[in-house]
Write an enzyme that holds these catalytic residues in place. Structure first.
Site, short mmCIF file in Angstrom:
data_model
loop_
_atom_site.label_atom_id
_atom_site.label_comp_id
_atom_site.label_asym_id
_atom_site.label_seq_id
_atom_site.Cartn_x
_atom_site.Cartn_y
_atom_site.Cartn_z
N HIS A 198 13.77 -16.33 11.85
CA HIS A 198 13.01 -17.57 11.98
C HIS A 198 11.57 -17.29 12.41
O HIS A 198 10.64 -17.93 11.94
CB HIS A 198 13.62 -18.49 13.04
CG HIS A 198 14.97 -19.01 12.69
ND1 HIS A 198 16.10 -18.65 13.38
CD2 HIS A 198 15.38 -19.88 11.75
CE1 HIS A 198 17.14 -19.28 12.88
NE2 HIS A 198 16.74 -20.03 11.88
N GLY A 228 13.72 -19.25 4.03
CA GLY A 228 14.14 -17.85 3.95
C GLY A 228 14.87 -17.57 2.65
O GLY A 228 15.65 -18.39 2.17
N GLN A 276 20.20 -22.21 -1.40
CA GLN A 276 19.47 -23.32 -0.79
C GLN A 276 18.04 -23.37 -1.31
O GLN A 276 17.53 -24.44 -1.65
CB GLN A 276 19.49 -23.14 0.73
CG GLN A 276 18.50 -24.02 1.48
CD GLN A 276 18.71 -23.98 2.97
OE1 GLN A 276 19.65 -24.56 3.49
NE2 GLN A 276 17.85 -23.28 3.70
N HIS A 329 15.93 -16.74 15.78
CA HIS A 329 15.98 -15.29 15.88
C HIS A 329 14.77 -14.72 15.14
O HIS A 329 13.93 -15.48 14.65
CB HIS A 329 17.31 -14.76 15.30
CG HIS A 329 17.62 -15.30 13.93
ND1 HIS A 329 16.84 -15.04 12.83
CD2 HIS A 329 18.62 -16.10 13.49
CE1 HIS A 329 17.35 -15.63 11.78
NE2 HIS A 329 18.44 -16.30 12.15
#
Ligand code: PAF
Length: 282
Positions: free
Chosen positions: A37, A150, A156, A34
């Site tokens: 990304h 991101g 993460q 999307h």
């Protein structure tokens, strides 16, 4: 865009590039690309420069899914993803099938044991081991100098940075800000699994975070977010927390940089978002 589906094929193609392909940049993804990304990919293209090599990987990593229905339901629009990568100037797209990345008797994983304990790590057992393991494999397979992640998945990002630091992984981690829909909803591949009513309801997550970020007491922030989210019959709160931005441990006051983070379920679909809170940076 060159497409490689095997590890040997990817390595051989990269090895064949004159001068090693210059500055090698990786954007690791699970596909269903999307605008979020595409922003990471554009950043990767800029970092690699016209002479460098931009690698995008699309691999829905079974090791990081704790719920079988989440793995089975994860969108996989392969042809569309390929077309988007072609348009975005990706040099090579690594698309390994499920059986390619792990031997059937694979037995080594990477575990981060501090930053991954709370938040998503607490409610998704094994998730960050799965992320670290696949990310390290992708770094080794691609030989990238820089990898773009991101900020939306801030835990993460923190865990991957810690792995890179603690294991002397020679890869620089580049973080890119969250991209949002006009109504504030953070872009996620999971958004497309929301039905119309839930999709229309979901911007309340961002609104609740913005409203709570104006407060100065973490306990009040948590109460306000729970109240606002509780006004929707369509969602179930997974967690709401205020954590230290560096340690990701819960905080009771706002002396240092902190994050207000939430995870909710709309049916089977789990969405996360967060906002920076704490001392004003004037
Ligand atoms: O953020 C993701 O899409 C995944 O966790 C990643 C980094 C591609 C690892 O599978």
């Amino acid at each position: 865009v060159r497409i490689e589906r095997t590890r040997d094929g990817l390595r051989a193609w990269l090895d064949g590039l004159p001068g090693g392909g210059g500055m090698r940049v990786l954007v690791p993804t699970m596909g269903a690309l999307h605008r979020g990304h595409l922003a990471l990919i554009a950043r990767g293209r800029a970092l690699a420069g016209p002479e460098g090599t931009l690698v995008v990987s699309i691999f829905v990593n079974p090791l990081q899914f704790d719920r079988a229905e989440d793995l089975a339901g994860y969108p996989r629009p392969e042809e569309r993803d390929e077309a988007l990568c072609r348009e975005a100037g990706v040099d090579v797209l690594f698309l390994p099938p499920a059986g390619e990345m792990y031997a059937s008797d694979h037995s080594v994983t990477v575990s981060e044991r501090a930053l991954s304990l709370g938040l998503c790590g607490a409610v998704r057992p094994g998730h960050f081991d799965g992320v670290c393991t696949v990310v390290l494999k992708l770094f080794l397979l691609t030989g990238c100098r820089v990898a773009v992640f991101g900020e939306k998945d801030f835990q993460q990002l923190a865990v991957v940075r810690r792995m890179v630091r603690d294991l002397d992984v020679p890869v620089e981690i580049d973080a890119f800000p969250t991209v949002r829909e006009e109504d504030g909803l953070a872009l996620s591949s999971r958004n497309q699994r929301l039905d119309a009513a839930r999709r229309a309801d979901a911007p309340r997550i961002r609104r609740a975070l913005l409203e709570a970020a104006r407060l100065s007491d973490p306990a009040e922030m948590l109460r306000l977010v729970r109240t606002r989210l509780g006004e929707s019959p369509l969602l179930r709160v997974d967690y709401v927390e205020v954590v230290d931005a560096a340690t990701l441990r819960p905080v009771e006051d706002l002396r240092g940089a902190a994050l207000l983070a939430v995870a909710v379920f709309y049916g089977e679909v789990r969405l996360i978002d967060h906002i920076a809170v704490g001392p004003r940076r004037e």
